[in-house]
Design an enzyme around this catalytic site. Structure first.
Site, PDB file in Angstrom:
ATOM      1  CG  HIS A   1     -33.332 -63.444   1.197  1.00 44.80           C
ATOM      2  ND1 HIS A   1     -33.445 -62.715   0.045  1.00 44.80           N
ATOM      3  CD2 HIS A   1     -32.890 -64.672   0.801  1.00 44.80           C
ATOM      4  CE1 HIS A   1     -33.101 -63.455  -0.996  1.00 44.80           C
ATOM      5  NE2 HIS A   1     -32.751 -64.656  -0.556  1.00 44.80           N
TER       6      HIS A   1
ATOM      7  CB  THR B   1     -32.514 -70.304  -4.738  1.00 43.76           C
ATOM      8  OG1 THR B   1     -32.750 -69.391  -3.664  1.00 43.76           O
ATOM      9  CG2 THR B   1     -31.240 -69.931  -5.477  1.00 43.76           C
ATOM     10  CB  THR B   2     -37.662 -69.199  -3.282  1.00 46.46           C
ATOM     11  OG1 THR B   2     -37.569 -67.861  -3.768  1.00 46.46           O
ATOM     12  CG2 THR B   2     -36.711 -69.381  -2.102  1.00 46.46           C
TER      13      THR B   2
ATOM     14  CG  HIS C   1     -38.313 -70.103   1.774  1.00 40.53           C
ATOM     15  ND1 HIS C   1     -38.298 -71.477   1.761  1.00 40.53           N
ATOM     16  CD2 HIS C   1     -37.251 -69.702   1.022  1.00 40.53           C
ATOM     17  CE1 HIS C   1     -37.277 -71.891   1.014  1.00 40.53           C
ATOM     18  NE2 HIS C   1     -36.624 -70.835   0.558  1.00 40.53           N
TER      19      HIS C   1
ATOM     20  CG  HIS D   1     -30.884 -69.048   1.388  1.00 39.79           C
ATOM     21  ND1 HIS D   1     -32.082 -69.559   0.935  1.00 39.79           N
ATOM     22  CD2 HIS D   1     -30.700 -67.875   0.719  1.00 39.79           C
ATOM     23  CE1 HIS D   1     -32.602 -68.733   0.033  1.00 39.79           C
ATOM     24  NE2 HIS D   1     -31.772 -67.700  -0.118  1.00 39.79           N
TER      25      HIS D   1
ATOM     26  CG  HIS E   1     -29.141 -64.839  -1.659  1.00 40.63           C
ATOM     27  ND1 HIS E   1     -29.985 -65.914  -1.832  1.00 40.63           N
ATOM     28  CD2 HIS E   1     -27.875 -65.295  -1.892  1.00 40.63           C
ATOM     29  CE1 HIS E   1     -29.256 -66.987  -2.156  1.00 40.63           C
ATOM     30  NE2 HIS E   1     -27.984 -66.642  -2.184  1.00 40.63           N
TER      31      HIS E   1
END
Ligand code: 1SD
Ligand code: ZN
Length: 264
Positions: A93, A200-201, A66, A95, A118
């Protein structure tokens, strides 16, 4: 079963992870940040312990299907800035969107930035992540918008140069520790938005004190392209050259929440 979600269908994550469905009393993330914020002059800069130093040992960059996650080991912690406790830094990580579309999770006045980083920190009283996810302030995530310019960001190269080694889920590579501060904006670190929200996951736990910094990080077009073209969710996607793109969750309502801003 975390493997069974894809970014492009974040509206249906709730089918498998019930807490990902936004109910009326939910505190979901991400949100749009706008002028309806309450300025809070008592919110000062966070204390970022160990961020200036080069940590010992080695870090691990991995692809979880992801995103790309840099696990940073121990030695760093965040506190102050209105956080209720000390939080140990565990990973960072990213996005992102696609070659011609932006992919930050939070938006500012509806503007989406090219990327968002993040830094995930866990409240020091919790022995592990699952304990933290049962605490409404169990995690403190520091969010940084990433904007694009022509010049490479040499510090960001510590990560972007390693992306080809973690092309698909399960792949991991060692990274030599570097001062995390070198990735962060050089000024106005006291200017940020603060609100209470969720992961958010999946499992979308409402366990996060969010801090979104106003000043973005700058990387180059080619560094952005490394994220949008070199990372794949699965090995099959890598064989078919179908890169992982748009790994952001859709925007949620603020509902009755208040976003505070340390920003003048
Ligand atoms: O997407 C991350 C996920 O990879 C994991 O790090 C989780 C818990 O640490 O947090 C989410 S997020 O809410 O920081 N995007
Ligand atoms: Zn994230």
């Amino acid at each position: 079963h975390e493997s069974s979600f894809t970014s492009s269908d974040s509206y249906s994550w709730g089918d498998m992870f019930p807490s990902c469905y936004s109910l009326i009393d939910h505190h979901d993330s991400p949100i749009n940040l706008d002028e309806h914020m309450v300025r809070n002059a008592s919110l000062g800069a966070l204390y970022l312990e160990g961020f200036e130093e080069t940590q010992t040992g080695h870090w691990t960059l991995k692809n979880d299907g992801h995103s790309v996650i840099l696990q940073v080991g121990s030695g760093m912690a965040v506190s102050g800035g209105g956080l209720p406790d000390v939080y140990h830094t565990i990973q960072l990580h990213f996005h992102w969107g696609g070659p011609a579309s932006n992919g930050s999770e939070h938006t500012v006045d509806r503007r989406r930035y090219p990327m968002e980083m993040h830094i995930v920190n866990i409240k020091s009283i919790h022995p592990n992540l699952s304990a933290a996810l049962d605490d409404p302030t169990g995690l403190a995530v520091l969010g940084f918008f990433i904007d694009v310019v022509y010049a490479d960001n040499v510090h960001f190269g510590h990560i972007s140069q390693k992306l080809s080694s973690v092309a698909y889920k399960g792949q991991a590579t060692k990274v030599k520790p570097f001062p995390l501060m070198s990735l962060l904006p050089k000024h106005n670190m006291s200017q940020y938005y603060r609100y209470y929200g969720s992961l958010t996951t999946p499992p979308c736990s409402q366990a996060v004190v969010w801090t979104l910094y106003e000043v973005p990080i700058y990387i180059s077009w080619s560094q952005l392209a490394q994220f949008t073209s070199q990372i794949f969710s699965t090995e099959e996607d890598a064989e078919q050259v179908t890169p992982l793109q748009n790994n952001f969750r859709h925007i949620h309502h603020i509902l009755s929440r208040v976003v505070s801003a340390s920003i003048d």
